[in-house]
Design an enzyme around this catalytic site. Structure first.
Site: not given
Length: 374
Positions: A69-70, A148, A177, A195, A197, A233, A317
Site C-alpha cells: 500500500a505504501t 488504522n 485496513q 496490502s 499482509h 519483474t 509505520c
C-alpha cells in the site's frame, strides 16, 4: 505468545504460504518473457489480477501490482498529480491518513497546496467541511477507508457522491485496513490501495486499483511492466497468493466480523469501569484503542509484552516517531490520553483463549501501574 497487533501485519494462512511456494516453484518464469513458459506465467498473472478485481467488485478497473500500500499510495498521489497539476494545485486530505499519504504530500508541498479536512470527535471526516473546501482548483482528494489507529470507518460513498459534480478531482482511497476485513462499496472511487499482509497474505505484494490507469504517470521506470506504470519483474507468486488470501478472508468475513465484535466488546467490558482507562471511539471490530491515562503507552506495551501479549502504541509505520499521534490529536484527545494509548488489533486467527489471556493481562498491568494513573 498472544499476538494482538494484526493491524500492523497478520500471520499468513498456511494455504496461502503453500500457494506462494508452489507458484514460485512451478512458475518461476518472467511474466514478460515471450517464450512458452513466460506466456504461461503471464496468463496466471492475469487470472490473479482478474480475481483480485472481482473480489473487490471493480472488474472494470485496472489493477497494478505493487510491493504494498505504501508504494500504491505513492503511485496514486505522484502519478495523478503529475498529470493533473497543470489544471489545478489543491489537494484535500483527511487529518488522519497513514504516513505513506501524509509524508508523500509533504514531500510535494512546493508543487501543490494541501488542505486538511477536519475530523469529528468520533473519528469521521467532517463532510460539511469537505464540501466547503471543494472548488475548481481541487485535483486530488484522499481519504482512507478505515483508520488504522482507532478503526473509524469513513463515509466513502457519501464522499464519492459529493465529488460527482467535480470530475477534475481524483478520489483516492487507502483501503489497507478495510480490504479482506469489512464489506465496503468502492463504486465512484477513482483509485484504491491495499496490502496483502494485512489480510493474512504475504508481505511484499499489494495493488493499486485505478478506474483509468492510463491517467497515471509512472514513478518507477524500467522495462514497462504493469502497463508501463510500475516497471520491474512482477512478483507472480505474491500476486497469486494475495488473490487466495483475499478469497479466504472474504468467504469467512461474516463469521469473523461477528466473532471479532464479541472479542472487542469483551475487552471493552473488562476495562470500562477501571479508573483512568479511556476507550477511544472506534468502528471496525478488529481495532480497539484504549488509554491508560497518566502512563506512557510504551510502558503498557512493555508490561503486556512481559506477559506474552503483543500490542502496539500507534501504527507500526510511525511507532518509533517521537510525536503525538495525529489521529488521536485530530479527534480532540488530551495529551495524557494520547501518550497513554495502546492499540489492540485482532485477526482472523485470534482465538477466544487469547482474548481471555489479554483481559487477564490488562487487569494485571492496571494493578501494577495504577499508582501512577490519574
Amino acid at each position: 505468545m498472544v499476538y494482538m497487533d494484526n493491524a500492523a501485519t497478520t500471520k499468513p494462512y498456511k494455504s496461502v504460504m503453500e500457494t506462494y511456494m508452489n507458484t514460485g516453484d512451478d512458475y518461476y518464469f518472467n511474466t514478460a518473457s515471450i517464450h512458452t513458459k513466460g506466456r504461461e506465467a503471464a496468463r496466471l498473472l492475469e487470472a490473479a489480477r482478474a480475481q483480485v478485481k472481482g473480489l473487490i467488485g471493480l472488474e472494470e478497473y485496472d489493477c497494478i501490482f505493487t510491493s504494498g500500500a505504501t508504494e500504491s499510495n505513492n503511485l496514486a498521489i505522484q502519478g495523478i498529480i503529475e498529470k493533473k497539476k497543470r489544471s489545478g494545485t489543491t489537494i484535500l486530505v483527511s487529518e488522519i491518513e497513514h504516513p505513506s499519504i501524509m509524508n508523500t504530500l509533504e514531500a510535494m508541498k512546493e508543487e501543490v497546496r494541501v488542505k486538511y479536512i477536519r475530523t469529528t470527535a468520533g473519528g469521521m471526516i467532517d463532510l460539511a467541511h469537505l464540501e466547503e473546501l471543494i472548488d475548481e482548483d481541487v485535483i486530488f482528494v484522499t481519504i482512507m477507508a478505515v483508520n488504522n489507529i482507532i478503526g473509524s470507518v469513513q463515509p466513502i460513498q457519501e464522499v464519492a457522491r459529493l465529488l460527482e459534480g467535480h470530475p477534475k478531482a481524483h478520489f483516492h482511497v487507502d483501503a489497507t485496513q478495510a480490504v479482506g476485513k469489512i464489506q465496503m462499496d468502492y463504486r465512484g472511487v477513482d483509485s484504491i490501495s491495499f496490502s496483502s499482509h494485512k489480510f493474512h497474505g504475504i508481505k511484499g505484494i499489494g495493488a493499486l486499483l485505478s478506474r483509468d490507469g492510463g491517467k497515471l504517470s509512472p514513478i518507477i521506470y524500467g522495462g514497462g511492466h504493469e502497463y508501463g506504470k510500475r516497471s520491474g519483474t512482477v512478483n507472480l507468486p505474491g500476486a497469486v497468493a494475495m488473490a487466495r488470501a483475499m478469497r479466504i478472508s472474504g468467504e469467512a468475513m461474516k463469521e469473523n466480523t461477528a466473532r471479532l465484535s464479541r472479542y472487542n466488546e469483551q475487552v471493552q467490558d473488562k476495562v470500562r469501569n477501571l479508573k483512568s482507562i479511556h476507550i477511544h471511539p472506534g468502528g471496525v471490530p478488529h481495532i480497539l484503542n484504549i488509554s491508560f491515562i497518566g502512563a506512557q503507552g510504551e510502558v503498557v506495551v512493555n508490561a503486556l509484552g512481559k506477559r506474552g501479549i503483543m500490542v502496539s502504541t500507534t501504527s507500526a509505520c510511525a511507532s518509533k516517531l517521537r510525536k503525538l499521534n495525529e489521529t488521536l490529536s485530530a479527534i480532540g484527545s488530551s495529551k495524557e490520553k494520547i501518550e497513554g494509548s495502546i492499540r489492540i488489533s485482532f485477526g482472523n486467527m485470534t482465538a477466544q483463549a487469547e482474548v481471555d489471556q489479554l483481559c487477564d493481562a490488562l487487569g494485571a498491568v492496571y494493578e501494577e501501574i495504577k499508582e501512577v494513573l490519574e
